[in-house]
Design an enzyme around this catalytic site. Structure first.
Site, PDB file in Angstrom:
ATOM      1  N   THR A 190      38.946  44.339  48.950  1.00 27.01           N
ATOM      2  CA  THR A 190      37.879  43.905  49.844  1.00 27.01           C
ATOM      3  C   THR A 190      38.334  42.854  50.842  1.00 27.01           C
ATOM      4  O   THR A 190      39.376  42.210  50.657  1.00 27.01           O
ATOM      5  CB  THR A 190      36.718  43.334  49.006  1.00 27.01           C
ATOM      6  OG1 THR A 190      35.611  43.041  49.846  1.00 27.01           O
ATOM      7  CG2 THR A 190      37.146  42.065  48.290  1.00 27.01           C
TER       8      THR A 190
ATOM      9  N   GLN B 133      37.202  35.411  51.695  1.00 28.51           N
ATOM     10  CA  GLN B 133      37.078  35.324  50.243  1.00 28.51           C
ATOM     11  C   GLN B 133      36.910  33.901  49.734  1.00 28.51           C
ATOM     12  O   GLN B 133      36.538  33.708  48.578  1.00 28.51           O
ATOM     13  CB  GLN B 133      38.311  35.938  49.572  1.00 28.51           C
ATOM     14  CG  GLN B 133      38.391  37.448  49.679  1.00 28.51           C
ATOM     15  CD  GLN B 133      37.355  38.155  48.833  1.00 28.51           C
ATOM     16  OE1 GLN B 133      36.488  37.527  48.234  1.00 28.51           O
ATOM     17  NE2 GLN B 133      37.423  39.460  48.788  1.00 28.51           N
TER      18      GLN B 133
ATOM     19  N   THR C 197      33.447  45.246  50.079  1.00 32.07           N
ATOM     20  CA  THR C 197      34.331  45.750  49.052  1.00 32.07           C
ATOM     21  C   THR C 197      34.295  47.277  49.046  1.00 32.07           C
ATOM     22  O   THR C 197      33.284  47.862  49.359  1.00 32.07           O
ATOM     23  CB  THR C 197      33.845  45.203  47.699  1.00 32.07           C
ATOM     24  OG1 THR C 197      33.791  43.787  47.794  1.00 32.07           O
ATOM     25  CG2 THR C 197      34.732  45.607  46.571  1.00 32.07           C
TER      26      THR C 197
ATOM     27  N   ASN D 275      35.693  40.837  51.460  1.00 35.06           N
ATOM     28  CA  ASN D 275      34.498  40.141  50.974  1.00 35.06           C
ATOM     29  C   ASN D 275      33.279  40.702  51.680  1.00 35.06           C
ATOM     30  O   ASN D 275      32.852  41.802  51.356  1.00 35.06           O
ATOM     31  CB  ASN D 275      34.592  38.625  51.117  1.00 35.06           C
ATOM     32  CG  ASN D 275      33.510  37.930  50.302  1.00 35.06           C
ATOM     33  OD1 ASN D 275      32.995  38.476  49.333  1.00 35.06           O
ATOM     34  ND2 ASN D 275      33.144  36.715  50.685  1.00 35.06           N
TER      35      ASN D 275
ATOM     36  N   ARG E  40      44.483  39.484  44.084  1.00 34.48           N
ATOM     37  CA  ARG E  40      43.397  38.676  44.620  1.00 34.48           C
ATOM     38  C   ARG E  40      43.968  37.626  45.578  1.00 34.48           C
ATOM     39  O   ARG E  40      45.074  37.125  45.386  1.00 34.48           O
ATOM     40  CB  ARG E  40      42.688  37.986  43.455  1.00 34.48           C
ATOM     41  CG  ARG E  40      41.494  37.111  43.823  1.00 34.48           C
ATOM     42  CD  ARG E  40      40.327  37.936  44.260  1.00 34.48           C
ATOM     43  NE  ARG E  40      39.073  37.188  44.139  1.00 34.48           N
ATOM     44  CZ  ARG E  40      38.025  37.374  44.928  1.00 34.48           C
ATOM     45  NH1 ARG E  40      38.077  38.266  45.896  1.00 34.48           N
ATOM     46  NH2 ARG E  40      36.907  36.694  44.745  1.00 34.48           N
TER      47      ARG E  40
ATOM     48  N   SER F 182      33.799  39.649  41.112  1.00 32.79           N
ATOM     49  CA  SER F 182      33.043  40.589  40.279  1.00 32.79           C
ATOM     50  C   SER F 182      33.652  41.979  40.293  1.00 32.79           C
ATOM     51  O   SER F 182      33.150  42.882  39.605  1.00 32.79           O
ATOM     52  CB  SER F 182      31.584  40.674  40.761  1.00 32.79           C
ATOM     53  OG  SER F 182      30.919  39.445  40.595  1.00 32.79           O
TER      54      SER F 182
END
Length: 570
Positions: free
Chosen positions: A399, A420, A381, A401, A104, A453
């Protein structure tokens, strides 16, 4: 009031709630998956899928193929495939080890708590979505390199070579890319000369049939292939990103890039009707809340009501409300906040929620608050799935975003940057672009990873990998993946039927039951009578899934909602 229905169900052992067995290619099946025996790849793009299959045919394992697909999608699916974003990988080896790799994005060291507020103290979405401030330090290259080093069998050069060729020689723009360039790209890409030079021609976005050549991206990929992730985080590519930021008021600098690390984490796990479910831990909220919702639903017999029935949908929607309420308060980067995952995934906590559900009456979201966890706690994503001939399985969701991220290409790197930072809570209690409400646990802080998510998920049956799945979709990722599990386990659908079935979604706030077209008008009428505000809206998710039959045969299904998706094997 029919709370007694739920309470009565709580006393029934879930072993008695027998779900119909999944069929593998029988005449009654309405949709049929792709079949293979030696390996399977499911992704949003046919060219990227074929890259993965070719790697498997050459003797690479599932991790090798997944990394190759990920780099290929950065070329063929720039809407979400990326080098300038981040995401999560969940993998399970043939020997039964399941692990999660967190790549991330991270907030730059100079990020500050109120950086996305305007002069009046309100959240400014332009700052968090389309400015140079919108980008977190990218993690994709580090994550793929870590996965390949620890669990792959091929070199970085070998798995990146197909992507280099695609970027250098060009790809033919398909319907999906053409539509997204016109619908979404026009809002962000033309504002930046570097982006416009790649995706625009004669003052207009590229259209179907045009050739998209990305020579600068090819050069960046070549440097990563030759020098490894240091080329991205410490070398020439890092300099391009840092200079782009410095010249335009962004925050990512060479130190942020050099300090980025992908992290291997223990997955979240839970049981559901005899199956074992593995999913991503924080900073993903997906794993915890998929397990939480399944724990709640394990107290009732969904199969008895049937797919698409008002009662089954009401039970799922009510469980979702409670989970999303908890998400708003308790979830964040585990390096910064203590996430009460034991309580949130507790069977006892789930049972206490199930006892509050009235199958005949929707509870208004205003009456649902984040739960008191004290009794239960001791302390755009894209997704792709890969399974190899030995049974190694990989699920990746990554992704930029929103579609095309911030729309900014970093200098001459050819690399689109993410937005993001919008996934942080710019102002607690204020919804983000997906309508998700967050709290202090997900506030902006230096070097913090925003809550996500994304929910790559692996389901195990009798000790063997059974289902590999995941989806894009912002706030709807969790409920999309949840329904893949429910459709296969509770309603006996094969993986293609589960992927094609209409979906619905409730995220607590706004208090609305979102549904796709395809549900019976009678069902929607009954749901409205129960008190739901039902809203028929566009399609949700783009699942890419693989199911493994007891005899080892592979069944793949790419979501029909997405143009160009392909499952293929050999």
């Amino acid at each position: 009031m029919k709370q007694w229905i739920i309470a009565a169900a709580l006393g029934v052992s879930f072993q008695l709630m027998a779900a119909p067995p999944v069929s593998y290619g029988v005449e009654e099946d309405v949709f049929h998956p792709v079949r293979a025996e030696n390996g399977m790849v499911a992704s949003v793009d046919a060219t990227a899928t074929q890259v993965g299959v070719d790697i498997l045919k050459r003797g690479g394992n599932a991790v090798d193929a997944a990394v190759a697909v990920g780099f290929a999608l950065a070329v063929t699916h720039p809407q979400a495939g990326n080098l300038g974003g981040g995401g999560f990988m969940l993998l399970r080896t043939a020997a039964g080890k399941t692990t999660a790799i967190d790549f991330r994005e991270m907030a730059p060291a100079r990020a500050s708590r109120d950086m996305f507020l305007d002069a009046q103290g309100n959240a400014d979405s332009k700052k968090s979505l389309t400015s140079h401030l919108a980008s977190g330090t990218p993690g994709t290259v580090a994550g793929f390199a870590l996965a390949l080093e620890k669990y792959g069998t091929l070199t970085l050069n070998q798995v990146i070579t197909p992507a280099i060729r695609l970027a250098r020689d060009g790809i033919i723009v398909n319907d999906a890319l053409a539509d997204d360039l016109k619908q979404y790209g026009s809002e962000v890409l033309p504002q930046h000369a570097n982006s416009r030079a790649i995706f625009w021609k004669n003052g207009q976005p590229l259209t179907k049939g045009d050739r998209l050549v990305q020579k600068n991206l090819a050069k960046s990929l070549e440097m990563i292939a030759e020098l490894g992730p240091d080329a991205f985080y410490k070398g020439a590519i890092a300099k391009q990103i840092a200079f782009e930021m410095e010249e335009n008021g962004g925050l990512i600098d060479m130190i942020d890039l050099a300090n980025y690390k992908a992290v291997e984490r223990a997955p979240v796990s839970g049981s559901y009707r005899g199956y074992q479910v593995y999913a991503m831990p924080p900073p993903s909220s997906g794993g915890i809340h998929i397990v939480q919702i399944l724990n709640i639903l394990e107290n009732v017999d969904l199969a008895k009501y049937g797919f698409g029935s008002a009662n089954a949908m009401a039970l799922v929607a009510e469980a979702e409300k409670y989970a999303y309420a908890d998400r708003s308060q308790y979830l964040g980067d585990p390096e910064f906040v203590k996430v009460p995952w034991r309580a949130l995934t507790s069977k006892a906590y789930a049972k206490s929620i199930a006892q509050q559900i009235d199958i005949d009456k929707a509870k208004p979201s205003t009456q649902i608050k984040p739960g008191n966890l004290a009794p239960y706690e001791s302390e755009q994503t894209t997704h792709f799935s890969v399974v190899d001939k030995d049974g190694n399985a990989v699920a990746v969701t990554y992704t930029l975003n929103t579609t095309f991220g911030s729309g900014i290409v970093a200098g001459n790197s050819g690399i689109l940057l993410n937005n993001q930072m919008d996934d942080f809570s710019a102002k607690p209690g204020t919804p983000n672009v997906y309508g998700l409400v967050g709290g202090e646990a997900n506030a902006v802080a230096p070097r913090k990873r925003p809550l996500s998510s994304m929910s790559p998920t692996i389901v195990v049956k009798e000790g063997k990998t059974w289902l590999v799945t995941g989806s894009p979709g912002g706030s709807r990722i969790i409920t999309t993946v949840l329904q893949m599990v429910l459709n296969t386990v509770d309603f006996g659908m094969n993986v293609a039927e589960a992927s094609s079935a209409p979906r619905f979604h409730h995220q607590w706030l706004p208090d609305e039951l979102r549904v796709e077209k395809g549900f019976s008008p009678d069902t929607l009428k009954l749901l409205r009578q129960k008190g739901y505000k039902v809203s028929v809206q566009p399609a949700m998710g783009s699942t890419q899934s693989i199911m493994i039959a007891p005899d080892g045969k592979l069944f793949g299904a790419s979501d029909p909602r997405t143009q160009g998706s392909l499952s293929a094997g050999y």
